[in-house]
Design an enzyme around this catalytic site. Structure first.
Site, PDB file in Angstrom:
ATOM      1  N   ASN A  13      44.175  38.563  37.712  1.00 41.38           N
ATOM      2  CA  ASN A  13      42.941  37.837  37.919  1.00 41.38           C
ATOM      3  C   ASN A  13      41.945  38.338  36.871  1.00 41.38           C
ATOM      4  O   ASN A  13      41.288  39.357  37.075  1.00 41.38           O
ATOM      5  CB  ASN A  13      42.414  38.082  39.340  1.00 41.38           C
ATOM      6  CG  ASN A  13      41.301  37.137  39.693  1.00 41.38           C
ATOM      7  OD1 ASN A  13      40.738  36.476  38.832  1.00 41.38           O
ATOM      8  ND2 ASN A  13      40.966  37.080  40.959  1.00 41.38           N
ATOM      9  N   PRO A  14      41.850  37.651  35.749  1.00 39.79           N
ATOM     10  CA  PRO A  14      41.071  38.182  34.628  1.00 39.79           C
ATOM     11  C   PRO A  14      39.567  37.943  34.726  1.00 39.79           C
ATOM     12  O   PRO A  14      38.868  38.011  33.731  1.00 39.79           O
ATOM     13  CB  PRO A  14      41.666  37.427  33.440  1.00 39.79           C
ATOM     14  CG  PRO A  14      42.052  36.111  34.002  1.00 39.79           C
ATOM     15  CD  PRO A  14      42.535  36.416  35.407  1.00 39.79           C
ATOM     16  N   ARG A  15      39.066  37.669  35.918  1.00 41.66           N
ATOM     17  CA  ARG A  15      37.628  37.439  36.041  1.00 41.66           C
ATOM     18  C   ARG A  15      37.099  38.141  37.286  1.00 41.66           C
ATOM     19  O   ARG A  15      37.845  38.457  38.200  1.00 41.66           O
ATOM     20  CB  ARG A  15      37.314  35.948  36.117  1.00 41.66           C
ATOM     21  CG  ARG A  15      37.889  35.275  37.345  1.00 41.66           C
ATOM     22  CD  ARG A  15      37.567  33.777  37.345  1.00 41.66           C
ATOM     23  NE  ARG A  15      38.226  33.124  38.446  1.00 41.66           N
ATOM     24  CZ  ARG A  15      37.729  33.001  39.661  1.00 41.66           C
ATOM     25  NH1 ARG A  15      36.549  33.504  39.949  1.00 41.66           N
ATOM     26  NH2 ARG A  15      38.402  32.396  40.615  1.00 41.66           N
ATOM     27  N   VAL A  16      35.825  38.342  37.311  1.00 43.76           N
ATOM     28  CA  VAL A  16      35.167  38.915  38.480  1.00 43.76           C
ATOM     29  C   VAL A  16      34.991  37.795  39.502  1.00 43.76           C
ATOM     30  O   VAL A  16      34.590  36.683  39.157  1.00 43.76           O
ATOM     31  CB  VAL A  16      33.796  39.513  38.082  1.00 43.76           C
ATOM     32  CG1 VAL A  16      33.035  39.982  39.300  1.00 43.76           C
ATOM     33  CG2 VAL A  16      33.979  40.658  37.105  1.00 43.76           C
ATOM     34  N   GLN A  17      35.288  38.077  40.732  1.00 42.63           N
ATOM     35  CA  GLN A  17      35.135  37.079  41.782  1.00 42.63           C
ATOM     36  C   GLN A  17      33.649  36.776  42.021  1.00 42.63           C
ATOM     37  O   GLN A  17      32.786  37.645  41.851  1.00 42.63           O
ATOM     38  CB  GLN A  17      35.761  37.582  43.089  1.00 42.63           C
ATOM     39  CG  GLN A  17      37.260  37.739  43.009  1.00 42.63           C
ATOM     40  CD  GLN A  17      37.943  36.403  42.739  1.00 42.63           C
ATOM     41  OE1 GLN A  17      37.723  35.428  43.441  1.00 42.63           O
ATOM     42  NE2 GLN A  17      38.762  36.366  41.712  1.00 42.63           N
TER      43      GLN A  17
END
Length: 173
Positions: A13-17
């Site tokens: 998951n290459p992004r911040v939630q």
């Protein structure tokens, strides 16, 4: 597949939630800053055991949508005021004069409210939601206000089918 022919599944998951703000409010750890520092080669400056949780936080997505059917509500913001103060965080790009497009994500702001416990967070949320003034587009704020007073929500009886199980909330906004 490894050298023995075994398969492993790894989620990347290459992004911040979007919900990272809740974690930040209850731990004091800025996940975005931490991610940038680690990407730059720095070491993690603490261990998991050092992360302290305190209080309760609730995040509200303030979307430019009709609060009964979630249809986008494009338009120009003629008034745009968000609350502030202790335990209140607003992440937004919205401002007076902003032209909300109808063909992209309808998110105008994230309101994150912290309290020493869930009851305080809910009480502070009610006040913060009542202070928001957005004129020019419909928003889901009336729905959020209704939820803050709904019996099952207050008694922690919430499922992923919450809105389907409470259709009256959509009509009461």
């Amino acid at each position: 597949r490894d050298s023995q022919g075994e398969f492993y599944f790894l989620e990347v998951n290459p992004r911040v939630q979007v919900e990272h703000t809740v974690t930040e409010m209850i731990t004091g750890v800025d996940l975005v800053q931490l991610g940038i520092r680690i990407a730059a080669g720095e070491s993690l400056p603490f261990n998991q055991d050092e992360v302290q949780f305190r209080g309760h936080a609730i995040q509200f997505r303030i979307n430019a949508e009709d609060p009964t059917n979630f249809v986008p509500s494009p338009g120009r913001l003629w008034e745009c005021h968000f609350p502030g103060g202790y335990g209140i965080r607003v992440d937004t790009h919205a401002h007076v004069g902003y032209e909300m497009p109808g063909c992209f994500d309808s998110l105008l702001a994230k309101l994150i409210v912290w309290g020493k416990d869930r009851d305080e967070a809910i009480a502070r949320s009610r006040a913060a939601l009542s202070e928001i003034a957005i004129i020019g587009v419909d928003t889901v704020i009336p729905l959020h206000r209704s939820i803050m007073d709904e019996h099952d929500f207050l008694n922690r009886r919430i499922t992923i089918r919450y809105l389907e199980e409470h259709p009256d909330l959509l009509g009461s906004t």
